[in-house]
Write an enzyme that holds these catalytic residues in place. Sequence first.
Site, PDB file in Angstrom:
ATOM      1  N   ARG A  70     -55.935  53.729  14.218  1.00 17.29           N
ATOM      2  CA  ARG A  70     -54.911  54.680  14.658  1.00 17.29           C
ATOM      3  C   ARG A  70     -55.253  56.062  14.124  1.00 17.29           C
ATOM      4  NH1 ARG A  70     -50.692  54.289  12.174  1.00 17.29           N
ATOM      5  NH2 ARG A  70     -50.990  52.483  10.862  1.00 17.29           N
ATOM      6  N   TYR A 198     -58.366  52.175  21.138  1.00 16.21           N
ATOM      7  CA  TYR A 198     -57.956  51.332  20.004  1.00 16.21           C
ATOM      8  C   TYR A 198     -56.479  50.917  20.107  1.00 16.21           C
ATOM      9  CZ  TYR A 198     -56.451  49.732  15.524  1.00 16.21           C
ATOM     10  OH  TYR A 198     -55.877  48.965  14.552  1.00 16.21           O
ATOM     11  N   LYS A 207     -46.864  50.423  18.868  1.00 17.83           N
ATOM     12  CA  LYS A 207     -46.337  51.444  17.948  1.00 17.83           C
ATOM     13  C   LYS A 207     -45.655  52.582  18.723  1.00 17.83           C
ATOM     14  CE  LYS A 207     -48.276  49.344  14.431  1.00 17.83           C
ATOM     15  NZ  LYS A 207     -47.494  48.574  13.474  1.00 17.83           N
ATOM     16  N   HIS A 227     -40.362  48.474  11.536  1.00 19.36           N
ATOM     17  CA  HIS A 227     -41.701  47.949  11.285  1.00 19.36           C
ATOM     18  C   HIS A 227     -41.556  46.729  10.361  1.00 19.36           C
ATOM     19  CE1 HIS A 227     -46.036  48.980   9.724  1.00 19.36           C
ATOM     20  NE2 HIS A 227     -46.079  48.120  10.706  1.00 19.36           N
ATOM     21  N   SER A 249     -48.805  49.013   5.184  1.00 17.67           N
ATOM     22  CA  SER A 249     -50.020  48.263   5.510  1.00 17.67           C
ATOM     23  C   SER A 249     -50.701  47.789   4.223  1.00 17.67           C
ATOM     24  CB  SER A 249     -50.972  49.123   6.336  1.00 17.67           C
ATOM     25  OG  SER A 249     -51.500  50.126   5.527  1.00 17.67           O
ATOM     26  N   CYS A 251     -50.145  45.027   2.612  1.00 14.02           N
ATOM     27  CA  CYS A 251     -49.252  44.300   1.693  1.00 14.02           C
ATOM     28  C   CYS A 251     -49.027  42.862   2.151  1.00 14.02           C
ATOM     29  CB  CYS A 251     -47.912  45.017   1.575  1.00 14.02           C
ATOM     30  SG  CYS A 251     -48.019  46.593   0.720  1.00 14.02           S
ATOM     31  N   ASP A 276     -44.771  42.034  13.019  1.00 18.70           N
ATOM     32  CA  ASP A 276     -44.969  43.492  12.897  1.00 18.70           C
ATOM     33  C   ASP A 276     -43.727  44.326  13.198  1.00 18.70           C
ATOM     34  OD1 ASP A 276     -46.764  45.624  12.306  1.00 18.70           O
ATOM     35  OD2 ASP A 276     -47.010  46.045  14.432  1.00 18.70           O
ATOM     36  N   ARG A 365     -60.052  43.367  14.446  1.00 20.17           N
ATOM     37  CA  ARG A 365     -58.761  42.777  14.836  1.00 20.17           C
ATOM     38  C   ARG A 365     -58.930  41.537  15.689  1.00 20.17           C
ATOM     39  NH1 ARG A 365     -53.850  45.507  13.176  1.00 20.17           N
ATOM     40  NH2 ARG A 365     -54.611  47.268  12.008  1.00 20.17           N
TER      41      ARG A 365
HETATM   42  C1  OXD Z   1     -50.333  48.861  11.537  1.00 24.60           C
HETATM   43  C2  OXD Z   1     -50.627  47.782  12.494  1.00 24.60           C
HETATM   44  O1  OXD Z   1     -51.183  49.731  11.362  1.00 24.60           O
HETATM   45  O2  OXD Z   1     -49.752  46.903  12.644  1.00 24.60           O
HETATM   46  O3  OXD Z   1     -49.252  48.843  10.942  1.00 24.60           O
HETATM   47  O4  OXD Z   1     -51.698  47.781  13.109  1.00 24.60           O
HETATM   48 MN    MN Z   2     -47.888  47.360  11.688  1.00 26.24          MN
END
Ligand code: OXD
Ligand code: MN
Length: 587
Positions: A70, A198, A207, A227, A249, A251, A276, A365
């Site tokens: 991102r 991406y 997102k 989130h 992220s 965690c 997510d 991913r």
């Molecule tokens: C993030 C994802 O970056 O879920 O939070 O990809």
């Molecule tokens: Mn996320």
Amino acid sequence: MTSKLEALQAWVDQVAAHTQPEAVHWCTGSKEEYQDLIEFMLATGTLKKLNQETHPGCFLHLSDPNDVARVEHLTFVCSPEEDDAGPNNLWMPPADGHKQMDALFENCMQGRIMYVIPYCMGPIDSPYSRCGVEITDSPYVVVNMKLMTRMGRKALERIEREGTFVRGLHSTGELDPERRFIMHFPEELSIKSYGSGYGGNALLGKKCHALRIASHQGRQEGWLAEHMLIVGLENPDGAVHFIACAFPSACGKTNLAMLIPPESMPGWKVWTLGDDIAWLHLDDGGKLRAVNPESGYFGVVPGTNEKTNKNAFDMITHDAIFTNVATTADNQPWWEGKKVGKPAKDWRGRDYDPANGPAAHPNSRFTVAATNNPCYSELADAPEGVPISAIVFGGRRKQVAPLVYEAKDWNHGVLIGASTASETTAAMVGDVGVVRRDPMAMKPFCGYNFADYWEHWLSFPEKSEHLPKIFHVNWFRQNDDGEFLWPGFGENLRVLEWIIERCEHRAGAHETPIGYLPHAEDLNTDALEITPEVLDELLTVDTEQWRAELQSVLEYLESYGDRLPEELRRQQQVIANALDDQLAKAS
Ligand code: OXD
Ligand code: MN
């Protein structure tokens, strides 16, 4: 075309006239369409087949090396006033944003197919769901959207009934980082994204729609787009509690969503609703209910193995799309931390050489449908969502934050969420161990001013007397030698057990200035190898450290200026005073 779809058709025509594609394809979401697109991408080299004996239905996409994550520095929220976007967002006036994006989109689809993807975020029949349409020139986006959302005919029917939908326009353009922007126009319910293929930049349902645009919609309509993972915890008596957890992220959100109970907790079951995003609505009785707007996972691959996340490890052995992983000599996907096999080719398709860095990209991913998950809960499809017993915030903190604590009430919980912070890890650019505030884990995803967002959270007690309890957890406390004090992974269920027992008014706790903490004996530590000293340290609130923490929270909150809700200042002050009293007593 019925009148409700005329607006959609007019927009599609207008985009086609502007971008000049070779053909326009309206996606139906059928299996045949998915297969045809896979074949098309195999023929053009966009996808490669992985070993179909060991990984049936699995394919690999290697992206442009400049397009692997991102791009927060190129992501804008174009609300009419700069203050409405807030210090938490990059802003541009909407007219300038459109002008800049429209120039990029001009004729950009020449020689390409333009795909029109109607999709529904959330169960197709749920009043809590919202629809969108993404127009894209990327077949990779179409197949990922098929796995991640309810896409195609049914979504189009709902759009036809409702008339409203979020408009997302996407082109991979030239994949030139100099010509790459992701812009949101919340008031217009629209998104324009150019120059990246991406996930978070290109799968606009995720997102861009389900967090940035939806957070704005939620504020207007009285709900929350968060989130958060959603997980169901079933105790040995068969009682199930659902909790929603927000962590920045790195965690372990996906791991927690798919947690496997330790052997020493027989009879417990864990059900995944989402890993997510959660949309939280109050029902008629004032109960907070959650739906996961997504229907698949776009997870980080490295580190996934039998121990860290066996469910994820198993679910990506079939019908998955891998992006930027390495491959073994017999063409199986491979990544750092897989613990089996070894890489032959790296994520750029080169012969593997450790001198070139990791074999799989650290942000490589997997994309899979949620139904691949062995602990998938069918309630993920329930139109009424699931009732939430507890909201859990968390961060990665070596010190300061104890293993778990409970907010005294909702508004205190909002302060806890607003002060969520995490230490940066080696997986991120920049200094390691620096504390970064990431309120509600929404820093890159809130589509409007955080101060207004906290005000919105604080408005919930006026609407309901049945709100869930709020907690904070920290799995990452370390001793002076840098060793983790808590074993983590499946053992985290012990902490979640205390949390749900608090919700049932069954577990003990003691009051401290920062909230309610368990006594050591309130936590289930049966068969856990942990010394009383370590447990004590995990449950200690260091008054001096917390005083400093509270000061830093105040400085952070004050950076939102006049719009900061007074109630958050008051909550901060109450805790600071209680800590000061303790310090005065001790001296
Ligand atoms: C993030 C994802 O970056 O879920 O939070 O990809
Ligand atoms: Mn996320």
